[in-house]
Design a protein around this motif. Structure first.
Motif, mmCIF file in Angstrom:
data_model
loop_
_atom_site.group_PDB
_atom_site.id
_atom_site.type_symbol
_atom_site.label_atom_id
_atom_site.label_comp_id
_atom_site.label_asym_id
_atom_site.label_seq_id
_atom_site.Cartn_x
_atom_site.Cartn_y
_atom_site.Cartn_z
ATOM 1 N N HIS A 497 -27.383 5.675 -54.100
ATOM 2 C CA HIS A 497 -28.269 5.655 -55.118
ATOM 3 C C HIS A 497 -28.180 4.924 -56.180
ATOM 4 C CE1 HIS A 497 -30.164 8.852 -52.768
ATOM 5 N NE2 HIS A 497 -29.079 9.408 -52.421
ATOM 6 N N ASN A 506 -31.107 4.816 -58.638
ATOM 7 C CA ASN A 506 -32.000 6.261 -58.587
ATOM 8 C C ASN A 506 -31.501 7.370 -58.761
ATOM 9 O OD1 ASN A 506 -33.922 7.679 -57.718
ATOM 10 N ND2 ASN A 506 -33.581 7.290 -55.474
ATOM 11 N N ILE A 507 -31.402 7.648 -60.011
ATOM 12 C CA ILE A 507 -30.810 8.738 -60.696
ATOM 13 C C ILE A 507 -31.454 10.083 -60.251
ATOM 14 C CG2 ILE A 507 -29.945 10.214 -62.692
ATOM 15 C CD1 ILE A 507 -28.625 7.620 -62.605
ATOM 16 N N ASP A 508 -32.563 10.287 -60.079
ATOM 17 C CA ASP A 508 -33.211 11.319 -59.513
ATOM 18 C C ASP A 508 -32.930 11.503 -57.880
ATOM 19 O OD1 ASP A 508 -34.550 11.927 -61.911
ATOM 20 O OD2 ASP A 508 -36.476 10.933 -61.193
ATOM 21 N N GLY A 509 -32.765 10.504 -57.020
ATOM 22 C CA GLY A 509 -32.599 10.560 -55.672
ATOM 23 C C GLY A 509 -30.886 11.032 -55.795
ATOM 24 N N PHE A 511 -29.535 12.868 -57.721
ATOM 25 C CA PHE A 511 -29.295 14.341 -58.180
ATOM 26 C C PHE A 511 -29.957 15.277 -57.081
ATOM 27 C CE2 PHE A 511 -28.556 13.450 -62.712
ATOM 28 C CZ PHE A 511 -27.615 14.235 -62.820
ATOM 29 N N SER A 512 -30.869 14.731 -56.488
ATOM 30 C CA SER A 512 -31.579 15.442 -55.347
ATOM 31 C C SER A 512 -30.525 15.637 -54.182
ATOM 32 C CB SER A 512 -32.775 14.705 -55.046
ATOM 33 O OG SER A 512 -33.382 15.216 -53.671
ATOM 34 N N GLU A 513 -29.904 14.616 -53.824
ATOM 35 C CA GLU A 513 -29.058 14.596 -52.850
ATOM 36 C C GLU A 513 -27.672 15.562 -53.153
ATOM 37 O OE1 GLU A 513 -26.575 11.944 -49.214
ATOM 38 O OE2 GLU A 513 -28.037 11.179 -50.714
ATOM 39 N N ASN A 515 -27.841 17.989 -54.888
ATOM 40 C CA ASN A 515 -28.301 19.349 -54.980
ATOM 41 C C ASN A 515 -28.257 19.985 -53.542
ATOM 42 O OD1 ASN A 515 -29.714 21.809 -55.995
ATOM 43 N ND2 ASN A 515 -31.188 21.351 -54.400
ATOM 44 N N LYS A 601 -23.863 15.458 -67.838
ATOM 45 C CA LYS A 601 -25.162 15.881 -67.178
ATOM 46 C C LYS A 601 -24.873 16.318 -65.762
ATOM 47 C CE LYS A 601 -29.941 14.768 -66.563
ATOM 48 N NZ LYS A 601 -30.996 13.445 -66.379
ATOM 49 N N PHE A 605 -24.969 20.126 -64.188
ATOM 50 C CA PHE A 605 -25.822 20.387 -63.274
ATOM 51 C C PHE A 605 -25.197 21.089 -62.108
ATOM 52 C CE2 PHE A 605 -27.560 19.292 -59.054
ATOM 53 C CZ PHE A 605 -28.976 19.427 -59.119
#
Length: 790
Positions: A497, A506-509, A511-513, A515, A601, A605
């Motif tokens: 990412h 793709n920081i959101d991507g 964190f999503s993966e 998770n 962060k 998380f």
């Protein structure tokens, strides 16, 4: 029409479409079960027809391979909108492949273990505390290799096994999965020694002398290691062995008083011994005080009066007898305590466990008992460590951990301040002790004065266990430990990412993966826990049978462990935060404040996710900054093969240990401490910060102590200071050796290598020739902190 298929081994056999239908239907059943519905066999038959049509069109006049047929099945499933069925089919395919390949992989591993020297095989150097060249070390590795393959093909869920083999996660101590062992435990030797205990091969009476206390402490550690796959720790060694010093002092006091009476008075045979015993017993009765090394003034006054009365001597003579008795008893007790600590250290570096292949992984926490007896233990433990082993070698075990606490040992007015100073001196010479800081906010919240079981303690590897969502009333260290832990490959997620792969992160991507991966590991830890819970007390005769683990003393021999192991921790770990940040934004946290903020962060998380999970299940899910020995190179090798060589990420033979600033990055010791300290707050299952010094720190103890104090002030929970510990086995010189021994002037060209002891994780592991390739590379790239730049 296709009527033949080519197997993986080259054989040509008849093609049976019904096998495709059966496989599709089985995958559909797995998907339907999750959605609480029924699978349709007719749909599976229709999809098979579509697969056949594709194959007949694509492989005209050819014989397709098994892989080509499976690829066609996946293509048809996805195009027909059966994504979930496709996912399960892929897992089924991977599971079959893994099962098939496990045999050949196992044979390759056994071949390497059998035929290669440890210098040629990373497998034989995966654990630096095992000598892979010995017969028992080889046998242990055979068992490990077979067990790992069995677990991956028969015990793990396919998705967990795939994630492990693929390098998304690493299931630590996988070879012990099917045995249901726990990772580590903190042993309460006060409770264990009371009334005696059994090792499974005989009963040992309650010890009555400090020599026996020390010997049994080593035996307890050795016995417990045979029931676990990790390390053993004594959380308050000074408190635990202080009773042994008291017993020794009392016995010697009686003996020395009898000697004094014989010298100053005229008695024969056993009469002095009898009189001494009567005086001590009556003195305790009249003063209502026990005889201790403290020798309370009220007790002393009563003893002197009784001596004068019973012996019909003057008070002055009675005082002489008392002083003689006290002086020589102190001297002899101190000497015996030193001998006991020396023997304890020698035992833990020579006694074997696990079929003779290892010395016990042992950690000792101490430094906060302010009684004379407790201080005697701490002082002599440090002095014996400073002296080294028989030929002056630095002891590998136990890992000494000095607990630093204001009001106890940190300031000049504190009762154990001299022990803190001594611990710095010994660590500057021998690498140990490490230092734990009880005043760090996340440790101080549990501290209750006068209750050493609330003093946060660490395993040598860095593991920390204290909070207890399962039982809030028992947030203590004794009788608890880590159940199991699994680490996530953070750099891989960042590569997928980050800007290193796509030019823009793709920081959101990410964190999503992340998770999703945490969820996967949580599920895997829960699955492993089911195996552990199914085990019975009799499977762990010492750990559970002797009441080492909390509440195990309440169980019968055939009771399962379903409830009591919930006191332990289920832990998620991570590695390579530095490489993660480089892959995401191009800089690691030693280079950029922005990277530091992102690093915090990410770790926060993970911690928040695990805190939520802990409350949900009332289980102690926690986050550890993974101690990466073999793992540091494994993830990197896999990722470099998949993604290629990425500067600052996969261009080395290792990923950086946990949240550490990269070892190759130049900065001051103070800057490194300041950058790493905030991560200790979030990693509640364990953490450590290292400072790597050049030169000989024994020559600058003031600077050494400054670093320890900087760690405490920054909020570090557990820290250590690395420095070269070299020894010439020819002349016995200990210190820093470059190419020429300062003691005798010889070089390694004489045929005998210098012993170079280095620390690689929390455990110190002997000479560097026992390190695997990844850790050797890391050690070579370490930038040392100069004393002038602290």
């Amino acid at each position: 029409m296709i009527d033949k298929i080519k197997k993986r081994d080259g054989r040509i056999i008849n093609f049976v479409p019904q096998k495709i239908t059966a496989a599709i239907f089985k995958a559909a059943q797995a998907a339907a079960k999750k959605e609480d519905r029924e699978a349709d066999y007719d749909i599976a038959e229709k999809l098979t027809e579509d697969v056949m049509a594709l194959l007949n069109k694509k492989y005209i006049g050819e014989i397709p391979t098994v892989e080509q047929v499976q690829d066609a099945v996946i293509k048809i499933l996805i195009e027909a909108g059966h994504a979930k069925t496709s996912e399960n089919y892929i897992l089924y395919r991977a599971d079959r492949t893994r099962s098939r390949e496990s045999k050949s992989r196992l044979m390759r591993t056994i071949e390497a273990i059998t035929l290669k020297d440890a210098t040629e095989s990373n497998t034989k150097r995966e654990n630096a505390n095992i000598d892979g060249n010995t017969a028992m070390g080889t046998m242990l590795q055979y068992g490990s290799a077979v067990s790992k393959e069995f677990c991956k093909t028969h015990m793990l869920k396919p998705e967990h096994a795939f994630a492990h083999d693929n390098g998304d996660i690493h299931i630590h101590d996988l070879d012990f999965f099917n045995m249901g062992t726990l990772t580590c435990a903190q042993i309460d030797i006060i409770n264990l020694f009371e009334g005696g205990f059994s090792t499974g091969h005989g009963f040992l009476r309650e010890p009555q002398d400090i020599m026996s206390y020390a010997a049994l402490a080593a035996i307890a550690i050795q016995s417990n290691q045979n029931d676990q796959h990790g390390g053993q720790s004594i959380p308050f060694f000074d408190f635990g062995l202080a009773l042994g010093v008291k017993k020794t002092y009392k016995r010697l006091y009686k003996s020395n008083m009898a000697k004094a009476i014989a010298i100053y008075c005229s008695f024969e045979d056993e009469e002095p011994e009898k009189i001494a015993d009567e005086i001590i017993q009556e003195s305790q009765l009249v003063s209502k005080l026990p005889l201790t090394m403290e020798n309370d003034p009220s007790y002393v006054d009563v003893e002197i009066d009784l001596l004068a009365k019973k012996l019909n001597i003057s008070k002055e003579q009675a005082v002489k007898i008392h002083k003689f008795t006290k002086k020589y008893t102190f001297q002899e007790t101190d000497r015996r305590t030193y001998q006991a600590m020396e023997a304890f250290i020698h035992n833990l570096n020579t006694m074997h466990s696990r079929a003779g292949a290892q010395v016990p992984f042992s950690s000792i926490n101490f430094g906060t008992d302010t009684s004379i007896e407790g201080r005697t233990i701490s002082r002599n433990l440090l002095l014996a460590t400073e002296s080294g082993l028989g030929n002056g070698e630095t002891a590998i075990f136990p890992i000494l951990i000095f607990k630093v606490k204001e009001g106890v040992n940190y300031n000049p007015e504190d009762p154990n301040y001299d022990l803190f100073k001594l611990s710095c001196r010994v660590s500057a010479k021998r690498l140990f002790p490490n230092f734990s800081f009880l005043d760090a906010s996340f440790n101080a919240q549990y501290y209750i004065p006068g209750r050493p079981e609330t003093e946060v303690t660490y395993m040598g590897c860095r593991t920390r266990v204290i909070g207890n969502v399962y039982d809030k009333e028992r947030e203590i260290v004794t009788g608890r430990g880590n159940i199991s832990f699994t680490s996530i490959n953070l750099p891989r997620l960042a590569i997928k990412h980050g800007q290193a792969a796509k030019g823009e992160a793709n920081i959101d991507g990410f964190f999503s993966e992340l998770n999703e991966k945490i969820d996967l590991v949580i599920d895997q830890l829960m699955e492993r826990m089911k195996v552990q819970q199914s085990k019975r007390v009799k499977n762990f005769p010492f750990l559970m049978g002797q009441g080492i683990w909390i509440d195990s003393d309440k169980l019968d021999w055939d009771s399962d462990l379903s409830e009591i192991i919930k006191h332990g921790t289920l832990t998620v770990g991570f590695i390579g935060l530095a490489e993660t940040l480089k892959a995401l934004i191009g800089k690691h946290h030693g280079e950029s404040q922005k990277a530091q903020e992102l690093g915090l962060k990410i770790v926060k998380f993970m911690r928040d996710k695990l805190d939520t999970t802990a409350e949900k299940y009332k289980l102690n899910f926690s986050l550890i900054a993974t101690p990466a020995e073999g793992l540091s190179g494994r993830f990197t090798r896999i990722d470099r093969k998949v993604f290629g060589e990425i500067p600052g990420v996969t261009d080395k033979d290792y990923y950086t240990n946990s949240f550490h600033v990269p070892v190759y990055h130049t900065l001051s010791a103070y800057e490194k401490i300041q950058l790493e300290a905030p991560y200790h707050t979030f990693t509640n299952a364990g953490h450590i910060t290292y400072i790597e010094l050049d030169g000989k720190p024994s020559d600058n103890l003031e600077a050494f102590e400054t670093i320890v104090r900087a760690m405490k002030d920054a909020g570090v929970g557990y820290g250590s200071i690395n420095h070269p510990v070299d020894r010439d086995p020819v002349c016995g010189f200990n210190g820093v050796i470059d190419d020429i021994c300062p003691g005798c002037g010889r070089t390694e060209e004489d045929g005998v290598k210098f012993e170079r002891i280095r620390r690689i994780t929390g455990y110190l592991v002997g000479t560097i020739d026992r390190f695997n390739d990844a850790k050797l590379a890391e050690v070579k790239q370490r930038v040392k902190h100069n004393f002038k730049r602290i």
